[in-house]
Scaffold this motif. Structure first.
Motif, mmCIF file in Angstrom:
data_model
loop_
_atom_site.group_PDB
_atom_site.id
_atom_site.type_symbol
_atom_site.label_atom_id
_atom_site.label_comp_id
_atom_site.label_asym_id
_atom_site.label_seq_id
_atom_site.Cartn_x
_atom_site.Cartn_y
_atom_site.Cartn_z
ATOM 1 N N ILE A 10 7.244 -121.982 55.432
ATOM 2 C CA ILE A 10 6.277 -123.077 55.285
ATOM 3 C C ILE A 10 4.926 -122.658 55.841
ATOM 4 C CG2 ILE A 10 5.695 -125.374 56.171
ATOM 5 C CD1 ILE A 10 8.691 -126.048 55.951
ATOM 6 N N PHE A 11 4.921 -122.021 57.016
ATOM 7 C CA PHE A 11 3.677 -121.588 57.646
ATOM 8 C C PHE A 11 2.980 -120.527 56.798
ATOM 9 C CE2 PHE A 11 1.326 -118.877 60.675
ATOM 10 C CZ PHE A 11 0.482 -119.828 61.223
ATOM 11 N N LYS A 12 3.728 -119.544 56.320
ATOM 12 C CA LYS A 12 3.130 -118.491 55.491
ATOM 13 C C LYS A 12 2.572 -119.062 54.187
ATOM 14 C CE LYS A 12 5.464 -114.260 56.973
ATOM 15 N NZ LYS A 12 6.252 -113.090 56.502
ATOM 16 N N ASP A 13 3.325 -119.950 53.577
ATOM 17 C CA ASP A 13 2.850 -120.562 52.338
ATOM 18 C C ASP A 13 1.541 -121.305 52.570
ATOM 19 O OD1 ASP A 13 5.028 -119.578 50.997
ATOM 20 O OD2 ASP A 13 6.138 -121.486 50.946
ATOM 21 N N TYR A 14 1.448 -121.980 53.724
ATOM 22 C CA TYR A 14 0.222 -122.719 53.997
ATOM 23 C C TYR A 14 -0.949 -121.766 54.254
ATOM 24 C CZ TYR A 14 -2.922 -126.368 55.411
ATOM 25 O OH TYR A 14 -3.996 -127.220 55.453
ATOM 26 N N LEU A 15 -0.701 -120.684 54.990
ATOM 27 C CA LEU A 15 -1.763 -119.702 55.208
ATOM 28 C C LEU A 15 -2.257 -119.138 53.885
ATOM 29 C CD1 LEU A 15 -1.116 -117.412 58.310
ATOM 30 C CD2 LEU A 15 -2.640 -119.337 58.043
ATOM 31 N N ASN A 16 -1.339 -118.836 52.992
ATOM 32 C CA ASN A 16 -1.735 -118.325 51.685
ATOM 33 C C ASN A 16 -2.537 -119.369 50.911
ATOM 34 O OD1 ASN A 16 -0.446 -115.840 52.109
ATOM 35 N ND2 ASN A 16 1.493 -116.578 51.268
ATOM 36 N N LEU A 17 -2.169 -120.632 51.058
ATOM 37 C CA LEU A 17 -2.870 -121.709 50.366
ATOM 38 C C LEU A 17 -4.331 -121.792 50.782
ATOM 39 C CD1 LEU A 17 -2.803 -124.389 48.617
ATOM 40 C CD2 LEU A 17 -2.289 -125.553 50.777
ATOM 41 N N ILE A 18 -4.597 -121.712 52.096
ATOM 42 C CA ILE A 18 -5.972 -121.923 52.578
ATOM 43 C C ILE A 18 -6.839 -120.674 52.502
ATOM 44 C CG2 ILE A 18 -5.290 -123.843 54.070
ATOM 45 C CD1 ILE A 18 -5.435 -121.955 56.455
ATOM 46 N N GLN A 19 -6.318 -119.598 51.926
ATOM 47 C CA GLN A 19 -7.183 -118.450 51.666
ATOM 48 C C GLN A 19 -8.110 -118.744 50.482
ATOM 49 O OE1 GLN A 19 -7.120 -116.045 53.995
ATOM 50 N NE2 GLN A 19 -5.470 -117.325 54.846
ATOM 51 N N LYS A 20 -7.748 -119.724 49.683
ATOM 52 C CA LYS A 20 -8.546 -120.121 48.523
ATOM 53 C C LYS A 20 -9.103 -121.527 48.760
ATOM 54 C CE LYS A 20 -5.480 -117.442 45.507
ATOM 55 N NZ LYS A 20 -4.528 -117.497 44.365
ATOM 56 N N PRO A 21 -10.029 -121.948 47.921
ATOM 57 C CA PRO A 21 -10.565 -123.309 48.089
ATOM 58 C C PRO A 21 -9.479 -124.377 48.008
ATOM 59 C CG PRO A 21 -11.986 -122.039 46.653
ATOM 60 C CD PRO A 21 -10.764 -121.191 46.895
ATOM 61 N N VAL A 22 -9.608 -125.373 48.851
ATOM 62 C CA VAL A 22 -8.677 -126.509 48.874
ATOM 63 C C VAL A 22 -9.502 -127.771 48.652
ATOM 64 C CG1 VAL A 22 -6.941 -127.755 50.205
ATOM 65 C CG2 VAL A 22 -7.203 -125.279 50.522
ATOM 66 N N TYR A 23 -9.100 -128.556 47.670
ATOM 67 C CA TYR A 23 -9.863 -129.736 47.269
ATOM 68 C C TYR A 23 -9.133 -131.019 47.663
ATOM 69 C CZ TYR A 23 -12.437 -126.386 44.397
ATOM 70 O OH TYR A 23 -13.187 -125.318 43.976
ATOM 71 N N ASN A 24 -9.937 -132.074 47.836
ATOM 72 C CA ASN A 24 -9.395 -133.414 48.017
ATOM 73 C C ASN A 24 -9.382 -134.109 46.662
ATOM 74 O OD1 ASN A 24 -9.536 -133.298 51.024
ATOM 75 N ND2 ASN A 24 -11.734 -133.210 50.620
ATOM 76 N N SER A 25 -8.351 -134.873 46.391
ATOM 77 C CA SER A 25 -8.313 -135.592 45.122
ATOM 78 C C SER A 25 -8.998 -136.950 45.261
ATOM 79 C CB SER A 25 -6.865 -135.783 44.663
ATOM 80 O OG SER A 25 -6.169 -136.648 45.540
ATOM 81 N N ASN A 26 -9.927 -137.217 44.343
ATOM 82 C CA ASN A 26 -10.581 -138.537 44.264
ATOM 83 C C ASN A 26 -11.215 -138.983 45.576
ATOM 84 O OD1 ASN A 26 -9.572 -138.749 41.602
ATOM 85 N ND2 ASN A 26 -7.616 -139.530 42.409
ATOM 86 N N ASN A 27 -11.810 -138.042 46.299
ATOM 87 C CA ASN A 27 -12.442 -138.431 47.563
ATOM 88 C C ASN A 27 -13.651 -137.537 47.778
ATOM 89 O OD1 ASN A 27 -13.135 -139.181 50.160
ATOM 90 N ND2 ASN A 27 -11.007 -139.438 50.808
ATOM 91 N N THR A 28 -14.780 -137.968 47.308
ATOM 92 C CA THR A 28 -15.977 -137.129 47.380
ATOM 93 C C THR A 28 -16.662 -137.180 48.734
ATOM 94 O OG1 THR A 28 -17.294 -138.960 46.492
ATOM 95 C CG2 THR A 28 -16.404 -137.366 44.911
ATOM 96 N N SER A 29 -16.269 -138.118 49.607
ATOM 97 C CA SER A 29 -16.927 -138.212 50.915
ATOM 98 C C SER A 29 -16.482 -137.107 51.860
ATOM 99 C CB SER A 29 -16.658 -139.577 51.556
ATOM 100 O OG SER A 29 -15.294 -139.708 51.887
ATOM 101 N N ARG A 30 -15.363 -136.442 51.544
ATOM 102 C CA ARG A 30 -14.889 -135.341 52.370
ATOM 103 C C ARG A 30 -15.094 -134.040 51.602
ATOM 104 N NH1 ARG A 30 -11.568 -137.200 56.602
ATOM 105 N NH2 ARG A 30 -10.843 -139.339 56.362
ATOM 106 N N PRO A 31 -15.804 -133.066 52.183
ATOM 107 C CA PRO A 31 -16.061 -131.830 51.437
ATOM 108 C C PRO A 31 -14.810 -130.991 51.248
ATOM 109 C CG PRO A 31 -16.829 -131.634 53.695
ATOM 110 C CD PRO A 31 -16.416 -133.056 53.511
ATOM 111 N N MET A 32 -14.763 -130.251 50.143
ATOM 112 C CA MET A 32 -13.669 -129.321 49.913
ATOM 113 C C MET A 32 -13.735 -128.198 50.948
ATOM 114 S SD MET A 32 -15.373 -126.443 48.721
ATOM 115 C CE MET A 32 -14.314 -125.519 47.668
ATOM 116 N N PHE A 33 -12.597 -127.515 51.118
ATOM 117 C CA PHE A 33 -12.525 -126.389 52.056
ATOM 118 C C PHE A 33 -12.663 -125.110 51.243
ATOM 119 C CE2 PHE A 33 -9.908 -123.252 54.421
ATOM 120 C CZ PHE A 33 -10.667 -123.212 55.588
ATOM 121 N N PRO A 34 -13.680 -124.273 51.505
ATOM 122 C CA PRO A 34 -13.945 -123.103 50.662
ATOM 123 C C PRO A 34 -12.933 -121.973 50.782
ATOM 124 C CG PRO A 34 -15.923 -123.811 51.846
ATOM 125 C CD PRO A 34 -14.758 -124.523 52.465
ATOM 126 N N GLY A 35 -12.099 -121.987 51.796
ATOM 127 C CA GLY A 35 -11.187 -120.878 52.057
ATOM 128 C C GLY A 35 -11.477 -120.294 53.427
#
Length: 507
Positions: free
Chosen positions: A52-77
């Motif tokens: 689970i931890f490794k999968d999450y680390l791999n996930l946040i190496q790329k941009p992570v977006y919020n769905s339908n919530n423009t007040s919170r900025p996406m995470f660029p990686g």
């Protein structure tokens, strides 16, 4: 004298000497104030937890977006934001096997099972420190859902799951004293009872007890539930997520990444408008529930500088709590000792004494403790006591619009007191930091002399030093934001003896 005013949003300083008001913008555009080469992770958990931890680390190496919530900025990686690596293939893993969990979890005493499971996790870390050559930056504790569920105060295990019975009732454990007998088999049983009695010196709260018992080892940790990182999954029936993180998935990535970067030794940002040679102390109090004296409480001071560095100084346990008034006050010797620790630390770090010291507390200072603080403060240092509370609610409403009043509004009562709205509408994010009509903080210069407008500016700035959550701002200054949690960690055990330690070891 009464009037409304507006405190401008404080700026933060990032790499290349650039200033912005939003920490996420600053990190995205310019990078952190001080960088590190990378994060070398230690992980303690099950094999499933490691995945689970490794999968999450791999996930946040790329941009992570919020769905339908423009007040919170996406995470660029992660590397795009912090300019360093945090990789899933650079991990030291210490496995907790299911049989080890089962050996300790299914005891009917919450104190016994929590203590034994905390010991299991700690032993994995301390053994690595003794035997492994690698130097790690942060240990990540990946907690299975069954431990989270059953290792909390007042948590109970279903009768059909109980495998072992406690040897002592809680009321007997507090007074148990082992005395050798003439019968070896009885001695063995008494020693087991003595060992179990010791577990009642610790709170049955996995998170707080683990943090408290690791303080002496000076090991920075970040504790995650498996279901936080793998919130889409149903984990063994325990992990049906209590929250849907899809709308704030980018925010979660910001928070986890910033906390890890800070605990690994990086400095994400600091206050943009520096007031040199000023330090801020937040007083921490927590009743010692295990004490027979209802007045006994633990005290501590958190010192913060403009660069965001925080240090916690533990004071003595004593009768500081007044049940009638609900207030905490130190006696002379303890007050002198506590502030002396902080001032000596400042002197060691900076080579000179501060020009100003602001002590923040949730209750007013009495004469005895303030005289003690003053006596311990060197000549030439202006000492100011600030009371910050929510005891006097007041509401301000806008005549029109869908949002509440702006964060930063203040209603100044006189030259020593004001209401300050640290939550409210923020034009930068086109949203509010409060789901309801916001309540202000009541700010009072209780002791000493200071400009009320400068005090309000300082408190606004201190709401932006929470490295444990990469958000626009908090509702409380960092001097008091974590006071309750630090108090819980310091009182998680009557056995904890800790020197002054960096703030990162507590959060």
């Amino acid at each position: 004298m009464k009037h409304l005013t507006y405190i401008e949003e404080p700026t933060l300083l990032f790499a290349q000497n650039q200033k912005l008001v939003d920490p996420r913008d600053g990190l995205s555009f310019f990078g952190p104030l001080n960088n590190i080469y990378g994060i070398k992770s230690g992980v303690v958990g099950t094999k499933k937890g490691l995945k689970i931890f490794k999968d999450y680390l791999n996930l946040i190496q790329k941009p992570v977006y919020n769905s339908n919530n423009t007040s919170r900025p996406m995470f660029p990686g992660f590397e795009a934001v912090f300019g360093c690596k945090w990789e899933s293939n650079n991990i030291v893993f210490k496995e907790i096997v299911e049989s080890e969990i089962g050996q300790y979890l299914y005891n009917d005493s919450p104190h016994k099972r929590t203590y034994d499971l905390v010991s299991l996790f700690i032993e994995k870390i301390t053994k690595s420190l003794r035997e492994d050559d690698e130097t790690l930056d942060v240990w990540f504790i990946i907690v299975p859902e069954e431990i989270f569920t059953y290792c909390r105060p007042n948590s109970g295990i279903p009768k059909e799951l109980i495998r072992t019975k406690s040897l002592l009732e809680k009321r007997k454990a507090k007074s148990f004293h082992y005395e050798p007998s003439f019968f070896p088999e009885m001695d063995e049983e008494l020693r087991k009872m003595e060992k179990e009695a010791e577990t009642y010196n610790y709170d049955a709260q996995f998170h707080d007890q683990l943090k408290a018992r690791l303080l002496e080892h000076k090991i920075p940790t970040q504790i995650f539930r498996e279901s936080t990182l793998a919130w889409r999954e149903n984990l063994n029936g325990f992990g049906a997520p209590k929250r849907d993180f899809s709308k704030i998935e980018g925010h979660l990535a910001w928070t986890i990444s910033t906390a890890a970067f800070y605990k690994a030794g990086g400095k994400p940002w600091k206050l943009g408008d520096v007031r040199e040679k000023v330090c801020y102390l937040g007083l921490v109090y927590k009743k010692v529930e295990k004490s027979k004296n209802p007045k006994n409480a633990c005290c501590a001071a958190q010192m913060f500088l403009d660069n965001g560095d925080g240090t916690v100084f533990k004071g003595e346990v004593g009768p500081w709590y007044n049940p009638k008034s609900g207030e905490y006050h130190l006696k002379t010797d303890e007050a002198k000792a506590l502030i002396s620790q902080a001032l000596n630390s400042y002197l060691e770090q900076n080579g000179s004494c501060p020009k100003e010291v602001f002590i923040h507390a949730k209750t007013r200072f009495n004469k005895e403790e303030w005289d003690a603080f003053s006596d311990a403060t060197p000549d030439g240092t202006n000492l100011v006591g600030i009371t910050i509370s929510k005891a006097k609610p007041i509401k301000l409403y806008k005549k029109e619009g869908n949002f509440p009043i702006m964060r930063g509004n203040a209603y100044v009562i006189d030259n020593r007191s004001a209401y300050l709205w640290t939550v409210g509408f923020v034009p930068k994010i086109q949203s509010a930091l409060s789901m309801e009509v916001p309540n202000p903080l009541f700010i009072e210069i209780n002791k000493g002399e200071a400009d009320i407008n400068q005090v309000l500016k300082d408190i606004m700035a201190l709401t932006k030093l929470n490295y444990n959550a990469c958000i626009y701002a908090d509702g409380e200054p960092v001097t008091l934001r974590f006071a309750d949690k630090i108090g819980e960690i310091l009182t998680a055990s009557t056995e904890i003896k800790t020197p002054p330690l960096a703030f990162k070891y507590y959060i």
